[in-house]
Scaffold this motif. Structure first.
Motif, PDB file in Angstrom:
ATOM      1  N   MET A   1       1.125  -1.148  -0.040  1.00 45.69           N
ATOM      2  CA  MET A   1      -0.008   0.189  -0.058  1.00 45.69           C
ATOM      3  C   MET A   1       0.896   1.295  -0.261  1.00 45.69           C
ATOM      4  N   THR A   2       0.363   2.204  -0.753  1.00 41.44           N
ATOM      5  CA  THR A   2       1.309   3.348  -0.789  1.00 41.44           C
ATOM      6  C   THR A   2       0.771   4.444   0.443  1.00 41.44           C
ATOM      7  N   TYR A  24      -0.609  17.014  10.543  1.00 45.71           N
ATOM      8  CA  TYR A  24      -0.073  16.162   9.654  1.00 45.71           C
ATOM      9  C   TYR A  24      -1.085  15.417   9.051  1.00 45.71           C
ATOM     10  N   LEU A  25      -0.970  15.192   7.751  1.00 48.77           N
ATOM     11  CA  LEU A  25      -2.132  14.173   7.194  1.00 48.77           C
ATOM     12  C   LEU A  25      -1.173  13.021   6.517  1.00 48.77           C
ATOM     13  N   LEU A  26      -1.930  11.879   6.904  1.00 52.48           N
ATOM     14  CA  LEU A  26      -1.548  10.474   6.233  1.00 52.48           C
ATOM     15  C   LEU A  26      -2.381  10.163   5.074  1.00 52.48           C
ATOM     16  N   HIS A  27      -2.012  10.100   3.866  1.00 50.28           N
ATOM     17  CA  HIS A  27      -2.706   9.588   2.742  1.00 50.28           C
ATOM     18  C   HIS A  27      -2.477   8.226   2.823  1.00 50.28           C
ATOM     19  N   THR A  28      -3.688   7.315   2.907  1.00 46.51           N
ATOM     20  CA  THR A  28      -3.801   6.159   2.631  1.00 46.51           C
ATOM     21  C   THR A  28      -4.732   6.038   1.329  1.00 46.51           C
ATOM     22  N   GLU A 137      -8.583  -0.442  10.568  1.00 46.46           N
ATOM     23  CA  GLU A 137      -8.237  -1.467   9.628  1.00 46.46           C
ATOM     24  C   GLU A 137      -8.664  -1.225   8.303  1.00 46.46           C
ATOM     25  N   ALA A 138      -9.864  -0.370   8.180  1.00 42.52           N
ATOM     26  CA  ALA A 138     -10.425  -0.418   6.647  1.00 42.52           C
ATOM     27  C   ALA A 138      -9.395   0.474   5.840  1.00 42.52           C
ATOM     28  N   LEU A 139      -8.352   1.314   6.674  1.00 43.37           N
ATOM     29  CA  LEU A 139      -7.493   2.017   5.910  1.00 43.37           C
ATOM     30  C   LEU A 139      -6.218   1.262   5.637  1.00 43.37           C
ATOM     31  N   GLY A 140      -6.123   0.242   6.163  1.00 42.98           N
ATOM     32  CA  GLY A 140      -4.881  -0.883   6.056  1.00 42.98           C
ATOM     33  C   GLY A 140      -3.786  -0.334   6.713  1.00 42.98           C
ATOM     34  N   ALA A 164       1.272  -6.493   2.684  1.00 38.61           N
ATOM     35  CA  ALA A 164       2.607  -7.096   2.377  1.00 38.61           C
ATOM     36  C   ALA A 164       3.814  -5.837   2.491  1.00 38.61           C
ATOM     37  N   ASP A 165       3.853  -5.136   1.966  1.00 31.41           N
ATOM     38  CA  ASP A 165       5.043  -4.078   1.737  1.00 31.41           C
ATOM     39  C   ASP A 165       4.812  -3.278   2.973  1.00 31.41           C
ATOM     40  N   ARG A 166       5.373  -3.545   3.983  1.00 30.28           N
ATOM     41  CA  ARG A 166       4.911  -2.961   5.471  1.00 30.28           C
ATOM     42  C   ARG A 166       5.641  -1.576   5.307  1.00 30.28           C
ATOM     43  N   ARG A 167       5.217  -0.506   6.037  1.00 24.59           N
ATOM     44  CA  ARG A 167       5.747   0.723   6.203  1.00 24.59           C
ATOM     45  C   ARG A 167       5.450   1.137   7.466  1.00 24.59           C
ATOM     46  N   VAL A 168       6.441   1.974   8.014  1.00 22.90           N
ATOM     47  CA  VAL A 168       6.125   2.366   9.551  1.00 22.90           C
ATOM     48  C   VAL A 168       6.314   4.024   9.458  1.00 22.90           C
TER      49      VAL A 168
END
Ligand SMILES: [Zn+2]
Length: 265
Positions: A1-2, A24-28, A137-140, A164-168
């Motif tokens: 997920m980006t 701050y904004l996180l774009h999911t 959860e719905a936002l991943g 799968a492509d985990r980002r923190v």
């Protein structure tokens, strides 16, 4: 997920010519998550985004420079046309002060505005103990919160993408040096860390609970962070210097938060 981080505001205390206080904004892929809502943040948000795209709000603590615009958001959320309720997370131990905020500014003669924040948002407590805080959860996204060192209940935040492509991405909120910051930021791809000062005395730093640029760099190094974004600067004339100071103690990528900047993870 980006996942993309967008800076809305990066000032400690209050807005300046460089933009709002903390926001701050996180774009999911599922929508936007607002982290902190200091003064000026709502105006910055609506200048570029549709409020209906906001899916959740997370406030690190209830000092006004991180939460004052919650009331502006709640007013708009409830009047003239109510928007869909979304989760609002704030430290569980301080939710009584959120109710007090509502009692000051509630409008009992308008439907839905007697307790604006509680009517607009699904208020949820942050536990500050590292457990998973459900609801994103719905936002991943998975969210965990850790105890910051600050005079009110305050969170260091850790968002992890669940694909799968985990980002923190981690946020210090306001804090002095503490284990919670290191836990939240452990091996994060990106840490937004406060650097309120270039220098200050022990009462302001380990007493009240803030960091310098040097200390933000040290915290990022100890946590094994990849990219450090310093923010929450006390004065505009710090801005040319705070990144260089952090780079003295951290050898990863260092950026200085600024209104409108985006970081793609
Ligand atoms: Zn604070």
């Amino acid at each position: 997920m980006t996942l993309t981080l967008e800076i809305l505001g990066s000032n400690a205390t209050a807005p300046t010519a460089h933009g709002p206080a903390s926001g701050y904004l996180l774009h999911t892929e599922g929508g936007l998550v607002l982290v902190d809502a200091g003064p000026g943040v709502m105006a910055e948000l609506v200048s570029r985004h549709d409020l209906a795209d906001l899916r959740a709000i997370v406030v690190t603590h209830l000092h006004a420079d991180h939460s004052l615009d919650l009331m502006a958001l709640a007013y708009r959320w409830t009047f003239p046309v109510a928007l869909d309720r979304i989760p609002l997370y704030a430290p569980a131990a301080d939710l009584a002060r959120l109710r007090a905020f509502d009692e000051v500014f509630g409008i009992t003669s308008l439907p839905g505005m007697a307790m604006p924040i509680h009517e607009a948002f699904d208020v949820r407590g942050l536990h500050l103990d590292g457990r998973e805080e459900p609801g994103l959860e719905a936002l991943g996204l998975s969210l965990r919160s850790y105890r910051a060192h600050h005079p009110v209940p305050a969170a260091c935040l850790r968002f992890t993408t669940t694909g799968a492509d985990r980002r923190v991405v981690a946020f210090s909120g306001d804090t002095g040096r503490c284990p919670g910051l290191e836990e939240a930021a452990h091996e994060a791809d990106l840490l937004v860390c406060e650097a309120t000062y270039l220098e200050a005395d022990d009462a302001a730093l380990d007493g009240h609970g803030h960091l310098t640029g040097l200390m933000a760099g040290t915290a990022a190094k100890q946590a094994g962070v990849r990219h450090l974004v310093v923010s929450h600067v006390a004065t505009d004339d710090m801005r040319p210097h705070v990144g260089g100071q952090a780079a003295q103690t951290f050898d990863g990528v260092v950026s200085v938060a600024a209104r409108g900047k985006r970081f793609h993870l």
